[in-house]
Each structure stands twice: as C-alpha cells, then as structure tokens.
Scaffold this motif. Sequence first.
Motif, short mmCIF file in Angstrom:
data_model
loop_
_atom_site.label_atom_id
_atom_site.label_comp_id
_atom_site.label_asym_id
_atom_site.label_seq_id
_atom_site.Cartn_x
_atom_site.Cartn_y
_atom_site.Cartn_z
N LYS A 1 0.84 -1.20 0.00
CA LYS A 1 0.00 0.00 0.00
C LYS A 1 0.87 1.25 0.00
O LYS A 1 2.04 1.22 0.43
CB LYS A 1 -0.93 -0.02 1.21
N PRO A 2 0.34 2.35 -0.47
CA PRO A 2 1.13 3.59 -0.52
C PRO A 2 1.61 4.02 0.86
O PRO A 2 0.96 3.76 1.88
CB PRO A 2 0.15 4.60 -1.12
N GLY B 1 0.87 3.31 5.99
CA GLY B 1 1.76 2.51 5.15
C GLY B 1 3.02 2.09 5.85
O GLY B 1 4.00 1.69 5.20
N LEU B 2 3.02 2.16 7.20
CA LEU B 2 4.21 1.76 7.93
C LEU B 2 4.49 0.26 7.78
O LEU B 2 5.64 -0.17 7.84
CB LEU B 2 4.07 2.12 9.41
N ALA C 1 7.94 -4.09 5.67
CA ALA C 1 8.17 -5.18 4.71
C ALA C 1 9.39 -4.90 3.85
O ALA C 1 10.19 -5.81 3.56
CB ALA C 1 6.93 -5.35 3.83
N ILE C 2 9.57 -3.64 3.47
CA ILE C 2 10.76 -3.27 2.70
C ILE C 2 12.02 -3.52 3.52
O ILE C 2 13.05 -3.99 3.02
CB ILE C 2 10.67 -1.80 2.26
N TYR D 1 15.84 9.40 15.40
CA TYR D 1 15.10 9.07 14.18
C TYR D 1 14.23 7.83 14.46
O TYR D 1 14.64 6.70 14.19
CB TYR D 1 16.06 8.81 13.02
N PRO D 2 13.04 8.03 14.99
CA PRO D 2 12.18 6.88 15.28
C PRO D 2 11.73 6.19 13.99
O PRO D 2 11.77 6.77 12.90
CB PRO D 2 10.98 7.51 16.00
N ARG D 3 11.32 4.95 14.14
CA ARG D 3 10.78 4.20 13.01
C ARG D 3 9.65 5.01 12.37
O ARG D 3 8.77 5.52 13.05
CB ARG D 3 10.26 2.85 13.49
N GLY D 4 9.68 5.13 11.04
CA GLY D 4 8.69 5.92 10.33
C GLY D 4 9.12 7.34 10.02
O GLY D 4 8.40 8.08 9.35
#
Length: 291
Positions: free
Chosen positions: A113-114, A241-242, A247-248, A199-202
């Motif tokens: 998803k975007p 889209g987190l 997944a990336i 730099y937190p996740r996201g």
Amino acid sequence: MASSKDRQRKLARAKLDRQQARRASKLQRRRRIQAGVGAALGLLLIVGGVAWLGGAFDSDDTDAPDASASDVCAWTPQSATTNTSLKEVGTPPTKGIPTSGPQTMTITTNKGKPIVVSMDTATTPCSAASFNYLAGKKFFDNTECHELTTDGAVRCGDPTGTGQGGPTYSFYDENLPTAPPTPAPSPSVKTPPKIAPLYPRGTVAMIGNPPGSNGSQFLIFFKDFSPKTPQYSIVGRVTDGLDTVAAIGRIPVVDNGSGAKVKPKDKIVVQSVTVSAATGATPAPSTSSQS
C-alpha cells in the motif's frame, strides 16, 4: 563774529557726531543681521524637529525589502556537467512557499500500500517545496530505492541508483534533531531511563551528498536510529503505510559492487510521488524557469 577757535570746536563736534552716527548705523545693521541669522537657525531647528518627529529621517520603506515577499528558500545550483548523474529539471520557486500547515506526500511503490507522509512546512518549508516541485516534474516516477542502509532505512530519490544523482540544485539542512543530554547515572535507579531515538521508526529524512547538501534523495526509517551526532534533516513522519516500510526493511541485501551489503535483493520501485497543498495555504507553483 565767532572766533576761529569756536569754528574749529564746531567742526570737530560735527565730525564726532558723524563718526558716532556711522558707528551706530553699523552696529544697528550688525544687530539686524545677527537677529536674522538667529531667526533662520531657530526656524531650521523647529522644522528639523518636526520632520524628525514625523519620521522624515527614517529609512525609505519603499526601498526596504518586503519581508512577506522575500525569498523563503535559496536553491544552490549544481552543475550537470561536473556531475553527470544530475538531472536538469530547473529550480523550485523562491517565493510563495507555504511556511505553515501540513502537507501530505504519498509515495506509491511496488511493495504494498502507498506510504503516506505528513510534512510540517513550518519546520521544513524548503524540503516540502522541493518534494512538491520534483513530484510535479515526475522526477521520482519509476525510480529505484537503491539501498537499505546499515542505519535501518530505505534510501530512495536517486534516478541513477548510485547515490550520486539528484536535481541540478541543492539546499541546506533545516530540521536537524537535537540530541538529548545523557542522564547522569543514579545509584538508586537500577534501570536508566529510556531516551527517545533521534530518528524513530517511520521518520522521513533528507540525505545529502555531501552531507548538508540536500537534493532529492531521502530516507524512510524502518528501525529506530540514534546516532551520537544528528546527520539528516527530518522532513516528516509516516502516518500510513508503515507496514509497507517494515516489509521493505525485511528484504535481504546483497553487495552493491563496492563491498557493502546494502543493495536490496528485490527491486524497490517508486512508481509515483504526489504532494498535496498545505492546509489553508496557497500551494507553491510546480513549475519554474529552466536554469
């Protein structure tokens, strides 16, 4: 008949009277001149004082730059001749750039998803303006995210996939995070307090080459990252889209040809990037004169 002495005394008296009259006339004329000069000086002082109170000696506002119309961002030209990895797309506007309110950037990839990113134009007006401009030029369309960094982020925005590419302009960092002070150890506290990551996740951040010289390349962190020294200016946060970002981040990496295992084994393709206008603000033009 008057004697000769009397005539001499009369003549001397008349001569003295004439001399005194001339002296009195000169003195009177001198006093009139002095009075006139004093009156003129007094008038000048009065007029000057009134003019000063009225602001006549202030700087001319018509010649002063209008802050509301001043340049918001300065784009530094980069030579495509010196660096052939750069892509000529002109430069974004320098005026009319939103400096308040959020903007929404949507990154569509081939991996789910975007990814929706919220950007704050109050802290990163130039980064947001650059994304808006490049998205309008379809600069990011069908480009690969060429690296999964050891810091825990996916690196995108380089059409050449080499880490050297970008537009023919750059801009400085504008929202570097501040590292919190390290808490002093306390014998009464067994577990030290947890410090929030820089730099937190996201987190979405710019990455320049060299550092501080930003163009089009950006990072999306799929892990928390806390360097000792902040390196990347924060552009925004992923609001949707987190799971795609996560997944990336799980894609295996291989050697990128220089000995670093940072190249995604599967292609990560940015299919498109769009940027919405800031709420309550006029969107920056997406076109500019070609340099």
